[in-house]
Each structure stands twice: as structure tokens, then as C-alpha cells.
Scaffold this active site. Structure first.
Site, PDB file in Angstrom:
ATOM      1  N   THR A 165       0.837  -1.215   0.000  1.00 45.92           N
ATOM      2  CA  THR A 165       0.000   0.000   0.000  1.00 45.92           C
ATOM      3  C   THR A 165       0.866   1.257   0.000  1.00 45.92           C
ATOM      4  O   THR A 165       0.682   2.159  -0.825  1.00 45.92           O
ATOM      5  CB  THR A 165      -0.899   0.002   1.260  1.00 45.92           C
ATOM      6  OG1 THR A 165      -1.584  -1.239   1.317  1.00 45.92           O
ATOM      7  CG2 THR A 165      -1.885   1.143   1.239  1.00 45.92           C
ATOM      8  N   VAL A 166       1.820   1.326   0.907  1.00 47.32           N
ATOM      9  CA  VAL A 166       2.613   2.554   1.034  1.00 47.32           C
ATOM     10  C   VAL A 166       3.741   2.583  -0.001  1.00 47.32           C
ATOM     11  O   VAL A 166       3.928   3.592  -0.701  1.00 47.32           O
ATOM     12  CB  VAL A 166       3.192   2.695   2.464  1.00 47.32           C
ATOM     13  CG1 VAL A 166       3.952   4.011   2.588  1.00 47.32           C
ATOM     14  CG2 VAL A 166       2.084   2.634   3.517  1.00 47.32           C
ATOM     15  N   VAL A 207       4.136   7.782  12.744  1.00 49.08           N
ATOM     16  CA  VAL A 207       3.154   8.246  13.733  1.00 49.08           C
ATOM     17  C   VAL A 207       2.132   9.130  13.035  1.00 49.08           C
ATOM     18  O   VAL A 207       2.490  10.137  12.427  1.00 49.08           O
ATOM     19  CB  VAL A 207       3.834   9.042  14.878  1.00 49.08           C
ATOM     20  CG1 VAL A 207       2.793   9.491  15.897  1.00 49.08           C
ATOM     21  CG2 VAL A 207       4.921   8.211  15.537  1.00 49.08           C
ATOM     22  N   ILE A 239       0.266  13.226   8.991  1.00 48.87           N
ATOM     23  CA  ILE A 239       0.381  14.429   9.838  1.00 48.87           C
ATOM     24  C   ILE A 239       1.858  14.657  10.206  1.00 48.87           C
ATOM     25  O   ILE A 239       2.500  13.762  10.738  1.00 48.87           O
ATOM     26  CB  ILE A 239      -0.435  14.276  11.148  1.00 48.87           C
ATOM     27  CG1 ILE A 239      -1.907  14.002  10.840  1.00 48.87           C
ATOM     28  CG2 ILE A 239      -0.276  15.497  12.028  1.00 48.87           C
ATOM     29  CD1 ILE A 239      -2.757  13.734  12.076  1.00 48.87           C
ATOM     30  N   GLY A 294     -12.724  -2.550   4.530  1.00 48.07           N
ATOM     31  CA  GLY A 294     -11.264  -2.449   4.513  1.00 48.07           C
ATOM     32  C   GLY A 294     -10.696  -1.447   5.514  1.00 48.07           C
ATOM     33  O   GLY A 294      -9.510  -1.130   5.483  1.00 48.07           O
ATOM     34  N   LYS A 334       2.731   4.067  18.600  1.00 48.21           N
ATOM     35  CA  LYS A 334       2.911   5.458  18.163  1.00 48.21           C
ATOM     36  C   LYS A 334       3.130   6.367  19.368  1.00 48.21           C
ATOM     37  O   LYS A 334       3.979   7.266  19.339  1.00 48.21           O
ATOM     38  CB  LYS A 334       1.693   5.909  17.358  1.00 48.21           C
ATOM     39  CG  LYS A 334       1.526   5.122  16.059  1.00 48.21           C
ATOM     40  CD  LYS A 334       0.151   5.357  15.449  1.00 48.21           C
ATOM     41  CE  LYS A 334      -0.064   4.517  14.221  1.00 48.21           C
ATOM     42  NZ  LYS A 334      -1.477   4.456  13.804  1.00 48.21           N
TER      43      LYS A 334
END
Ligand code: NAP
Length: 437
Positions: free
Chosen positions: A14-15, A134, A138, A189, A207
Site C-alpha cells: 500500500t505505502v 506516527v 500528519i 477495509g 505510536k
């Protein structure tokens, strides 16, 4: 123009695939911003034949990410495999030891081995960047590590898991149970087939442990976090919270107290009017309180390919812009060797307000017995409300108590006493109330 920065991406899921795609689509813009090209020169994943929706034929394929981490063909090793051991750990360590900069989104790895990896990075004079680890997109790491220099943090807290916030948001909006929303979230999902890691608070804890280290200059202590998940939150809690002017969120909170640092992850009541209470769905938020700045709240997308890729690419761009021979700032804001041991504040001494929901037999004396247990433990009540329970359970009542500031120890003792008195017909529910602006 300076030589191109050569990037090796390990993990094309995905990333990883999003990072490769954005690096290609935004190549010209990134070159303008960084003053040099950024090229993907090496890639690694498990399955070479898998269709990734992007042409990566110009990059050299490596079956083994450790080999890729060590090759002289790359300047930056981007780890997007995941997991706190195995290939992720081995390849990040190998890359740092080989003097490569590393970018990772892997909170599990940092929560467990972050300090040891930071020591290697600092010794080798390379960067270990982890903005995406984290709260996804953001930019909280940069904010805490760079933009808030000189500030002393008193508390950092946030909504750090989109799955939990999504479930709680829908439970409140639709009046449906945790189980129903979880099933739907899995279908859509938003939740994993095995959702334990998210809903029981482990992901938030990973995190939070990183934020705690940045906030207080302490060694990461992910195993020392008090943790409760959201699976026992009911409609009765959500409705009662609403009636009292609160909303329930799963928060990770790290706070300096007189007896040490509290790190806790649990369902929390925040005032409905607070900014963090307005953070809905999969969105994440982090609030940071400091002596100089006051309170800052950052909110935005905490996961997803593109949002996470945005943070990863920001980290890569920082490396592209850094000057050769320039001494890089420490990974966790202070040199890893100088991070202090984490002094844990005992959860029993946590001070705050509490919401307590009790289901009791509808008989004379119960109300008085509850009030007595509270008084015996010096707990002063802001409110106490009882409701009849309708339908089959008509012989029961719900009693909802909201306390003024007290301690965890006092609340546990009082609730244990009430349980021993034999008035309860169901497990008591205790939810901490968090001050939030
Ligand atoms: N997904 C998000 O929204 C998100 C947000 C923030 C942070 N993260 C973090 O980002 C990292 C990646 O997450 P993801 O969601 O992209 O995971 P993912 O979709 O499961 O992708 C993992 C990738 O790693 C590859 N891989 C697994 N084992 C490998 C090995 N031994 N050697 C080489 N490659 C290997 C897989 O290869 P194949 O494709 O060939 O199987 C896959 O391409 C994790 O640390 C995660 O916590 C994710």
C-alpha cells in the site's frame, strides 16, 4: 545541479507502491524543490511478478532487502515492509551500518528497536527519518523535533488509530453496537481481518511510545504503557457520555507527573465542545501542550497509501536537500545515548475525573451503598444519575456517576467495594475523563 539522490524502496505494498508512484508523478516538482533529481534505483518485495500498477522496470530488483540496503547503488533505503523483526529490522540495521540514510514508516520497529537504531544512525552520521510512523500524513515528528525546539512538553495526546476512531464515530452516529460496526469496517477495509492490534490499543501504544520519547527526551518504553481497547464500549456508554457533554475517543496520552511519566492508551471521555472531539472517522489528531507555545492540535489523514507516502516523501526530500558532510540532528530530538531512562508513573496514582456506569439490582439501599463507597474513598461526585432499565431487565437500574478529580487507586477501591457488596448485575464500566481544550 547536484547528483541525483538514488532511492531504494523495500516493500511495494500500500505505502511502497504509492511512494514509487508519487516520486514518478511529482518528479519535476521535487527536483525544483530539492535542487536535484530523486530517482528510484532499486526495489525489493516478496513477489517479483506481482502487478503493482506502476512501471518499475528501470529500478534494479533485489530479492533480499538486506542486500539492497548494502548496495552502493542507493543513497537512501526506504523501509516499507513492516514488522518489528525479520527483514524490516535486518535491512534497516544493515542500511544504517552501511552508511545509508533510512526512511521508514514502521512504528512497530521503532517502538521496539528505535533507540538502538538511532545510536547506529548517529554514529554513522546518517539520517533515520520516520515521519510516517506516527499519525500517517500528519507532520507531527518534524513539528515536535524541529519546530518546537526549546519548548518543554507537559502532555501529548491524540487519536492515533483511524480504525478505532472510525468505529466509535459510527457507533455514535448510527446508534449501533461495536460488533456491528467492526464487521462493517472489516468489509470496507477499514479494519483488519484480525482487528486485535488496532482495537485493543497496541497500534496506538507503539505510536505513543515514539511521541513520549520526543516529548520528554526519554528512552522508548513501549512495553510500559497502560492499555485498554474499545471493544467493551457500549451504546449505553456513548449515550451517557453524550448526555453529560462528552464524546468517547480512544486516546494515547503521555503526561509528565510528579511521580514520573504516564503513558496510557484507553477509551477517554473528552468534552464534546473540545477540538479533539470534532475529529471524526479515520482522521487522526495529535495535541501537544508546552510551556512556551501552549496547546497545538494537528489533525489529518493518519493512514492510506497517498497520505502515508506524503510523509515518506517529505522525509526523502529532507535528505535530498541536506548538504554532504552536514551534521544531522539526532533521531529522537536528543542524542540517542543521552535519552534518559523512562521513569514510569504508576497508573494507580493517575489523577483525573472518572465516569462510572453501574448496572444494579433495583432495590432499596443500593444507591446509598454506592454513595457510601465513594465517600469512604474520598471521591467527590460531580453528578450521580439513575435510570430505570426497561424491558426484560426491569428489575435493574443503571447508575451513572461522574467524579471530580480523584485517583485511579481510589476509583478501583470504590468499584471493588461496590462489586463485593453484591449490588451489581453486570460488569462495572469505568472510563477516564481527559481535560481537552
Ligand atoms: N498502510 C498504511 O496506511 C500505513 C500507514 C502508516 C504506516 N504504515 C506502515 O508502513 C509499512 C508498510 O505498510 P503497508 O500497508 O504498505 O504494508 P503492505 O501493503 O502489507 O506491504 C508490505 C510490502 O512488504 C513486502 N515484503 C514483505 N516481506 C518482505 C521481505 N521479506 N522482503 C521484501 N519485501 C517484503 C511485501 O511484498 P509483496 O507485495 O511482494 O508481498 C509488500 O510489498 C508498515 O510498517 C506499516 O505499519 C502503513
Amino acid at each position: 545541479m547536484a547528483e541525483a539522490l538514488r532511492v531504494g524502496i523495500a516493500g511495494l505494498g500500500t505505502v511502497g507502491a504509492s511512494v514509487a508512484r508519487v516520486l514518478r508523478d511529482k518528479a519535476a516538482e521535487l527536483t525544483r524543490q530539492c535542487g536535484r533529481d530523486i530517482i528510484v534505483s532499486a526495489i525489493s518485495a516478496r513477489d517479483r511478478k506481482r502487478e503493482r500498477g506502476i512501471d518499475l522496470s528501470s529500478a534494479n530488483w533485489f530479492d533480499d532487502p538486506v542486500k539492497m540496503a548494502q548496495t552502493a547503488e542507493i543513497d537512501v533505503f526506504v523501509e516499507l515492509i513492516g514488522g518489528d523483526e525479520g527483514s524490516a529490522r535486518a535491512s534497516v540495521k544493515a542500511a544504517l551500518e552501511a552508511g545509508r540514510h533510512v526512511v521508514t514508516a514502521n512504528k512497530a520497529l521503532l517502538a521496539k528497536h528505535g533507540v538502538a537504531l538511532a545510536e547506529i544512525a548517529e554514529k554513522k552520521g546518517v539520517l533515520l527519518n520516520y515521519e510516517a510512523a506516527v499519525a500517517g500524513g500528519i507532520p507531527v515528528i518534524k513539528t515536535m523535533r524541529e519546530a518546537m525546539a526549546g519548548n518543554s512538553v507537559t502532555r501529548v495526546f491524540g487519536i492515533l488509530n483511524g480504525t478505532c476512531n472510525y468505529i466509535l464515530t459510527r457507533m455514535e452516529a448510527e446508534g449501533v453496537s461495536f460488533d456491528v460496526v467492526l464487521k462493517d469496517a472489516q468489509r470496507l477495509g477499514y479494519a483488519e481481518a484480525d482487528p486485535t492490534f488496532d482495537i485493543e490499543g497496541h497500534d496506538t501504544a507503539h505510536k505513543l511510545s515514539i511521541l513520549t520519547s520526543l516529548a520528554f527526551g526519554t528512552k522508548i518504553a513501549a512495553n510500559d504503557i497502560y492499555m485498554e481497547g474499545i471493544s467493551n464500549i457500549t451504546q449505553a456508554d456513548i449515550r451517557a457520555a453524550g448526555d453529560l457533554g462528552y464524546r468517547i475517543k480512544l486516546l494515547g496520552v503521555a503526561q509528565r507527573t510528579e511521580s514520573g511519566i504516564e503513558q496510557r492508551v484507553h477509551p477517554t471521555m473528552v468534552p464534546t465542545a473540545s477540538v479533539i472531539a470534532q475529529v471524526h472517522g479515520v482522521t487522526n489528531a495529535v495535541a501537544i501542550e508546552t510551556d512556551i507555545l501552549g496547546e497545538l492540535l494537528l489533525s489529518g489523514p493518519g493512514a492510506g497509501g497517498n497520505a502515508t507516502a506524503s510523509a515518506v516523501i517529505g522525509d526523502i526530500a529532507d535528505i535530498a536537500k541536506s548538504r554532504p558532510g552536514f551534521q544531522h540532528g539526532p533521531v529522537f530530538g536528543r542524542p540517542a545515548k543521552e535519552l534518559k531512562p523512562y521513569k514510569k508513573a504508576q497508573m494507580r496514582s493517575h489523577a483525573g475525573g472518572y465516569f462510572i456506569r453501574l448496572t444494579v439490582h433495583d432495590r432499596i439501599g443500593v444507591f446509598a451503598a454506592i454513595a457510601k463507597r465513594m465517600a469512604d474513598n474520598d471521591i467527590s461526585l460531580e453528578s450521580i444519575v439513575q435510570h430505570a432499565v426497561s424491558g426484560e431487565a426491569a428489575a435493574q437500574k443503571t447508575v451513572i456517576l461522574v467524579t471530580h478529580e480523584t485517583t485511579e487507586a481510589a476509583v478501583r477501591k470504590a468499584v471493588d467495594g461496590i462489586t463485593k457488596d453484591g449490588h451489581l448485575t453486570d460488569k462495572p464500566q469505568v472510563i477516564r475523563i481527559e481535560r481537552a481544550g
